[in-house]
Design an enzyme around this catalytic site. Structure first.
Site, PDB file in Angstrom:
ATOM      1  CE  LYS A 116      -3.989  -2.305   0.699  1.00 12.06           C
ATOM      2  NZ  LYS A 116      -3.644  -3.725   0.809  1.00 12.06           N
TER       3      LYS A 116
HETATM    4  C1  PLP Z   1      -4.325  -4.893   0.426  1.00 10.17           C
HETATM    5  C2  PLP Z   1      -3.554  -6.146   0.372  1.00 10.17           C
HETATM    6  C3  PLP Z   1      -3.833  -7.153  -0.555  1.00 10.17           C
HETATM    7  C4  PLP Z   1      -4.995  -7.063  -1.510  1.00 10.17           C
HETATM    8  O1  PLP Z   1      -4.814  -6.068  -2.486  1.00 10.17           O
HETATM    9  P1  PLP Z   1      -6.070  -5.503  -3.302  1.00 10.17           P
HETATM   10  O2  PLP Z   1      -5.547  -4.396  -4.127  1.00 10.17           O
HETATM   11  O3  PLP Z   1      -7.055  -5.060  -2.282  1.00 10.17           O
HETATM   12  O4  PLP Z   1      -6.601  -6.638  -4.117  1.00 10.17           O
HETATM   13  C5  PLP Z   1      -3.010  -8.258  -0.582  1.00 10.17           C
HETATM   14  N1  PLP Z   1      -1.988  -8.393   0.285  1.00 10.17           N
HETATM   15  C6  PLP Z   1      -1.698  -7.449   1.199  1.00 10.17           C
HETATM   16  C7  PLP Z   1      -0.576  -7.679   2.137  1.00 10.17           C
HETATM   17  C8  PLP Z   1      -2.459  -6.292   1.271  1.00 10.17           C
HETATM   18  O5  PLP Z   1      -2.159  -5.362   2.188  1.00 10.17           O
END
Ligand code: PLP
Length: 502
Positions: A116
């Protein structure tokens, strides 16, 4: 370049407006009206650039209402070596499992140790510039629903950013102890963190509802504020994610792993469908992706959807060891469906209304055919997740987190089922130290685990000798600032009270 709402084509906005608003008034998501197309010469030029150079190129083609200087400033401030532990914020790691080659795109070297950060380190810069262009003088109130990682990454990105306030809601029993500790110890004068008595979907639905309630919007406007979003419903979250797929392809060419022009697959551990959608958008720009492999945990609503064309959220919700993927309503699927339905706002609106009212919809045969052709859906449970972590560590000495392990496992299933050996980029989305307990149980199954989170971090470090990321090590002994818990129904009230505008 202009942007449409997926549910109302007559809603047309600039990039700055799309980013400042986050979501369209009709509840639809903003999407670019068209995608820039990169030819061979463009990709050749990108090969020679570093991550920041590649990012500037992509941003400039989508944010046409930003000046080159503004984009430069955003990119330079976001992707510093200090914040991402090196010149390349998204490096490749090459390993294998048995005969299966794994090209792992490590997206978790940022300040909160999850992918993120790739978007949330730049979103505050994009948002403050967007606010100036469109809503000068107003403060942005960033409402976040998180399954664990977005919350912390958004808090870290927005802390003490002028003219912003940020409120994060997370499911009280739905995040890892490290994720909770990361959020509850957050510093900054403009931040609020609150747990909700519900799961991620409840948090996300609650936030969306607050966004689209006119009385609340009016109350904010009276106080010179407006809502915005740091969830992947915001275009400013998705755009930065397109960059790393293009950059990874360039790195693989430069590393001699593929030849220029070769096709690749991408494998993405998926929750809200943002990360995998970004790879799909990159393909619309010319990135040669053959297959999109969508990996889920036991909450396999997307696996079923890809296999049948029926999206049905009416099912048991599992709390798993990959909590950031514990999601039954994948928001960004709406953007894919809009595109596959020929940019039809009415069709998208129909499906999304069905999802809201009866929790279920079925796409047309044409859309099913495209999905069948381009996507592969698979899932794996917690036991297989840990088995994958264990095998990869024991055989190759490579340690991955629970979410990445789901992707690796589903990729193995894909290769076994299809025999397809097209080089594949696997998105690695978090540091294993965010999920120390589950990872420890996988790599040291016969050990007695210590009780506290940070003792487990130390033990994982002893067992694997993988360095503990400094931002996580630094949280040890830090006391929590936040402990609020609220009912889902009380979220609107909580927001107004946190903003002092009841
Ligand atoms: C948010 C997240 C995901 C999922 O990603 P999306 O874009 O919501 O599909 C997978 N793994 C981790 C560690 C995340 O923080």
């Amino acid at each position: 370049m202009l942007y449409n709402s997926t549910q109302n084509a007559s809603e047309v906005v600039s990039a700055a407006q799309a980013i400042a608003q986050g979501i369209s008034k009709d509840g639809g998501l903003f999407v670019p009206q068209e995608f820039p197309k990169y030819d061979e010469a463009t990709f050749q030029a990108l090969l020679k650039q570093d991550y920041k150079g590649r990012a500037k190129k992509v941003f400039s083609d989508f944010l046409t209402d930003f000046t080159a200087e503004e984009i430069d400033e955003c990119v330079e401030k976001a992707y510093t070596a200090a914040k991402f532990g090196g010149e390349n914020p998204a490096p490749m790691a090459y390993t294998q499992l048995g005969d299966t080659k794994l090209n792992i795109l490590e997206l978790w070297h940022g300040p909160t140790c999850a992918f993120k950060d790739m978007a949330l380190q730049i979103l505050p810069h994009l948002l403050t510039k967007s606010l100036k262009k469109t809503y000068d003088g107003k403060d942005a109130v960033i409402l976040v629903a998180t399954s664990g990682d977005t919350g912390k990454a958004a808090l870290e990105g927005f802390k003490d950013v002028d003219h912003t306030k940020i409120i994060v809601f997370y499911p009280v029993d739905g995040v890892s102890p490290m994720q909770k500790h990361q959020m509850n110890t957050q510093e900054g004068n403009n931040v609020t963190v609150c747990a909700i008595k519900g799961n991620f979907d409840d948090a996300q639905t609650g936030v969306k509802k607050i966004f689209t309630t006119p009385e609340i919007a009016e109350k904010l406007a009276e106080n010179n504020m407006l809502f915005s979003s740091a969830n992947s419903i915001n275009w400013g979250r998705l755009l930065p994610q397109i960059v790393y797929y293009i950059s990874a392809y360039c790195d693989m060419v430069n590393d001699g792993k593929i030849a220029f022009g070769d096709k690749i697959n991408v494998v993405v551990p998926t929750g809200n469908f943002g990360n995998i959608l970004a790879s799909y958008y990159a393909s619309l720009m010319g990135l040669p992706v053959a297959k999109f492999i969508c990996a889920s945990n036991a909450n396999n609503v997307l696996t079923d959807f890809i296999n049948t064309g029926v999206y049905d959220k009416n099912r048991h919700f599992y709390t798993t060891m990959s909590p950031s993927m514990d999601i039954l309503v994948s928001s960004n699927l709406e953007r894919l469906l809009y595109k596959l339905a020929g940019n039809s706002d009415t069709t998208t609106h129909e499906w999304m209304t069905a999802l809201k009212t009866i929790g279920k919809y079925e796409v047309s045969d044409e859309v099913k055919a495209v999905i069948h052709d381009k996507f592969f859906g698979g899932f794996c449970d917690d036991e297989k997740t840990q088995d994958t972590i264990r095998r990869l560590f024991r055989q190759e000495g490579y340690l991955c987190d629970t979410h990445t392990a789901v992707a690796v496992n589903v990729y193995e299933q894909y290769v076994e089922k299809t025999g397809d050996t097209t080089p594949s980029i696997i998105a690695s989305t978090a540091s294993p130290y965010k999920f120390s307990k589950s990872v420890l149980e996988a790599v040291a199954p016969d050990s007695v685990l210590p009780e506290t989170e940070f003792d487990m971090v130390d033990m994982l470090n002893d067992v694997t000798h993988m360095p503990v990321p400094a931002p996580l090590a630094g949280l040890k002994g830090k006391t929590a600032r936040f402990s609020d818990v609220t009912e889902v129904d009380a979220m609107p009230k909580y927001v107004l009270s946190a903003l002092n505008i009841e």
